[in-house]
Enzyme design. Structure first.
Site: not given
Ligand SMILES: *Cc1c(COP(=O)(O)O)cnc(C)c1O
Length: 385
Positions: A189
């Site tokens: 991210k």
């Molecule tokens: C990455 C992601 C999540 C989950 O995030 P984590 O921190 O890995 O639990 C939830 N929603 C979306 C849209 C994502 O891209």
């Protein structure tokens, strides 16, 4: 050329020094780095409260609980998302449903939401929480969604896992419109803590509840206790919470990363703008642009022309050239688990059509223009095959 991933973390010497400093200090967890990261995040996003959580999936779960989602509740989200956007409602025993996307923005469609709300009202099945997702980092149509939330009485839990640093109508994502906003700090991210998440809100009671729930439902705050304190050791469990805490090691990394958010964002934006230019003449649908919002550019996702080479052909050609293209997202309702709940192919055709043609191209701050030119050239060849 070496393998080019679709996304990768950006770690510098300051990040390493920040993590090392925590390893040499007194607290590895439940220490001062957590509030420091929360305060910096809240300030950067112009929002009153930020609550750090061990990942965005847990953050969505806690936010649902804190918003009263439970057995008998109805929650709606976008089918064009990661499964966590929907799973959070099921963890609470609620019923999940989806609202199809707007093919241009690839986010939850406001007109589809409006129609579905009107039908749900007649059927007496209105949702208590709606979870729009800022796909690829592009903010949703939150002003219109806010108006619908106020009219129909649901709360907005924005999944901004892709959207750290984006803004809509001049306001940073997480500061306005939504009742609470969740961010992810997974390694792919925008800002990373390896695993991690944050919930922002302007609602003091909601922030308090989230802090309680992330640590077993336990409080040491006498103002929140049911009885008098029995001594300095005393704590009370007043709700059924979890251990969903972020560590100080992670928070220190997050704080250090946050200091580079502007620089990393500028680089993502420059690369996205450059993709727009060098791909302009190809038979592709490029990401949506509009003047009222600024994308965080987590993803640069294109759609191949249904009349040209298939997505599979193009994808395989890119991977054969060591380009780590990816596909976001397999519509959640088509996953076997969700089909087991009664959803079926054809339920949300815009999300399914998007999925059938989508490819996410590499985009990350350290990407060079040479790498980007190679991606574009390989794509050009694949599309003319
Ligand atoms: C990455 C992601 C999540 C989950 O995030 P984590 O921190 O890995 O639990 C939830 N929603 C979306 C849209 C994502 O891209």
């Amino acid at each position: 050329m070496a393998f080019i991933p679709y996304s990768t973390q950006s770690i510098d010497e300051d990040d390493i020094a920040a993590v090392t400093a925590v390893l040499r200090a007194d607290y590895l967890t439940q220490g001062p780095a957590i509030p420091a990261f929360e305060e910096a995040f809240a300030q950067r996003h112009s929002v009153s409260y930020a609550v750090a959580i061990n990942n965005a999936t847990s953050a969505l779960h806690l936010a649902c609980i804190a918003m009263g989602v439970g057995p008998g509740s109805i929650v709606w989200t976008s089918p064009n998302s990661f499964v966590a956007s929907a799973n959070c409602a099921l963890y609470c025993g609620a019923r999940i449903d989806f609202v199809d996307i707007d093919p241009s923005t690839r986010n939850m469609s406001v007109s589809a939401l409006r129609d579905k709300l009107a039908d749900a009202k007649n059927a007496g099945e209105l949702p208590s929480v709606v979870i729009p997702v800022d796909f690829a980092g592009l903010p949703c149509d939150l002003q219109d969604m806010r108006a619908l939330a106020d009219e129909y009485g649901f709360r907005i839990l924005e999944d901004a896992s892709h959207a750290t640093g984006s803004s809509y109508l001049g306001a940073p994502t997480g500061s306005a419109w939504a009742d609470a906003t969740v961010f992810s700090f997974h390694a792919v991210k925008i800002v990373t803590t390896a695993e991690g998440g944050m919930i922002t809100t302007n609602d003091a009671a909601l922030a308090d509840e989230l802090r309680l729930l992330r640590s077993h439902g336990i409080t040491r705050d006498t103002a929140r206790m049911h009885g008098p304190s029995e001594g300095p050791w005393y704590y009370e469990q007043t709700a059924l919470g979890f251990n969903y805490r972020l560590t100080d090691i992670q928070a220190a990394l997050g704080l250090s990363q946050l200091a580079r958010l502007e620089t990393m964002q500028a680089r993502r934006t420059a690369l996205a703008d450059r993709y727009d230019t060098i791909l302009a003449d190809l038979p592709l649908t490029l990401p949506h642009r509009s003047n009222d919002r600024v994308s965080a550019w987590h993803l640069y996702a294109v759609e191949v022309d249904p009349a040209g080479p298939s997505r599979r052909t193009v994808f395989d050609a890119m991977r054969a050239a060591e380009i780590g293209v990816n596909v976001h997202y397999i519509p959640i309702h088509t996953q076997p688990y969700y089909r087991g709940l009664g959803f079926k192919y054809g339920d949300f055709p815009a999300a399914e059509h998007y999925y059938a043609h989508a490819i996410s191209l590499p985009l990350f701050p350290a990407m060079t223009e040479q790498q980007q030119d190679f991606v574009a050239a390989t794509l050009r060849t694949a599309l003319s095959a």
